[in-house]
Write an enzyme that holds these catalytic residues in place. Structure first.
Site, PDB file in Angstrom:
ATOM      1  CG  ASP A  30      -1.687  -1.311   1.349  1.00  0.00           C
ATOM      2  OD1 ASP A  30      -2.479  -1.606   0.445  1.00  0.00           O
ATOM      3  OD2 ASP A  30      -1.461  -2.044   2.324  1.00  0.00           O
ATOM      4  CG  HIS A  32      -3.278  -5.158   4.105  1.00  0.00           C
ATOM      5  ND1 HIS A  32      -2.888  -4.261   3.140  1.00  0.00           N
ATOM      6  CD2 HIS A  32      -3.506  -6.317   3.456  1.00  0.00           C
ATOM      7  CE1 HIS A  32      -2.868  -4.859   1.969  1.00  0.00           C
ATOM      8  NE2 HIS A  32      -3.258  -6.109   2.135  1.00  0.00           N
TER       9      HIS A  32
END
Length: 351
Positions: free
Chosen positions: A180, A208
């Protein structure tokens, strides 16, 4: 950076790299190694992309018995690639054999989220798997083994490992939010039409999951006039708070829609980045995002596995302190922390 300086930094870090024998092989475990991410990452590791171009490795690969033929095929390909750093390959479906003496464990294997599954269903499937792997870590891994959880729900899987692999220091258990983080850097680079290597210090806060908060408010870009804040160069608060955030949050789904398969190459690359920076250190003035066990920083409950900005030195990570958090960012961080609290409750009920 030259291979000599990489080697020197690796030699300074212990326990497995001896000053007298810097060529001693590191044992690296990859679970789910017959899957797409596993298939991509084992070659990267064996080529030195994770531990440096002079560090030999022995690869331990674990997958389910039904994947034994595919796993053996991966083993054969590694041998056929004639990789100079590769000192051996263990391909097995036995956890005790796979975890034996490993110095680095990259845990990719897990039950994948399927259509119609809620997050609590995914937790119910994966908690027993990670409880079993915690036992294998406890009994068979090297005492100072460094662990990276990739399989989702990564933060909660890491929490299960912490609770049941008590011989492994909590600081040695992490989960992957580097993908990410890299996505965030990539979006800024595209927006400003600059090389991604000129962008640094984006942050992924939290879980996440879709509640993660990609934050570019502290990021900078290298320019001819020196480093400049991203928020100044973009000059579009709406983009930074809405489109940028949602694009990073939903990038995995976008890849699946386009590719009909989940992210694999980028996930493998991010896992290598995570371990490399953790062990070899982050460049001065640069931080990266890692899912780590909270020490209470930024008001996040202690013991929660939460993604923070960290710097790394001599094999240890430290949470970056003193960043200004505005009300918008605080609300996003608290939402992600609340989701993690709910996930923990679900996991505890299962255990």
């Amino acid at each position: 950076m030259s291979s000599v300086s990489l080697l020197q930094r690796l030699v300074r870090w212990r326990p497995w790299v001896s000053r007298d024998d810097p060529k001693q092989a590191v044992k690296v475990l990859v679970t789910g190694a017959a899957g797409q991410i596993g298939y991509a990452i084992v070659a990267m590791i064996a080529r030195g992309q994770m531990l440096g171009p002079d560090q030999p490795v022995v690869l331990h690969m674990l997958d389910l018995p039904r994947a034994a033929d595919a796993l053996n095929g991966v083993r054969m390909e590694l041998i056929d690639a004639a990789l100079p750093l590769l000192r051996g390959v263990v391909a097995t479906s036995d956890e005790a054999e796979a975890f034996k003496g490993v110095n680095v464990a990259i845990l990719i294997g897990g039950w994948p989220r399927k259509e119609g599954m809620k997050r609590k269903d995914l937790i119910a499937k994966n908690v027993p798997i990670y409880k079993s792997q915690a036992s294998a870590l406890q009994q068979h891994a090297a005492p100072n083994c460094k662990v990276l959880v990739v399989a989702n729900p990564a933060n909660t899987n890491a929490l299960v490992l912490k609770e049941f692999a008590t011989s492994i220091p909590a600081k040695n258990i992490t989960c992957l939010t580097r993908l990410d983080h890299n996505r965030a850097l990539g979006q800024v680079a595209e927006k400003l039409n600059v090389p991604v290597g000129d962008v640094k210090n984006a942050i992924i806060w939290g879980n996440h999951s879709s509640t993660q908060f990609p934050d570019a408010s502290h990021a900078t870009v290298r320019t001819e006039l020196g480093e400049r804040p991203v928020k100044e160069l973009v000059a579009d608060e709406k983009w930074l708070r809405e489109e940028f955030v949602s694009t990073v949050q939903q990038r995995g789904a976008a890849v699946i829609k386009a590719r009909k398969l989940s992210s694999s190459l980028s996930a493998a690359s991010a896992a290598c980045d995570h371990i490399r920076d953790w062990i070899l250190g982050t460049p001065k003035g640069t931080w990266v995002s890692m899912g780590v066990c909270s020490d209470g920083s930024y008001g996040i409950p202690e013991g929660t596995f939460f993604s923070f900005p960290v710097t790394c030195d001599k094999g240890e990570w430290s949470i970056v302190q003193g960043l200004q958090i505005d009300d918008f960012a605080r609300s996003k961080m608290e939402a992600s922390a609340s989701e993690l609290k709910e996930e923990k409750a679900v996991a505890i009920n299962i255990l």
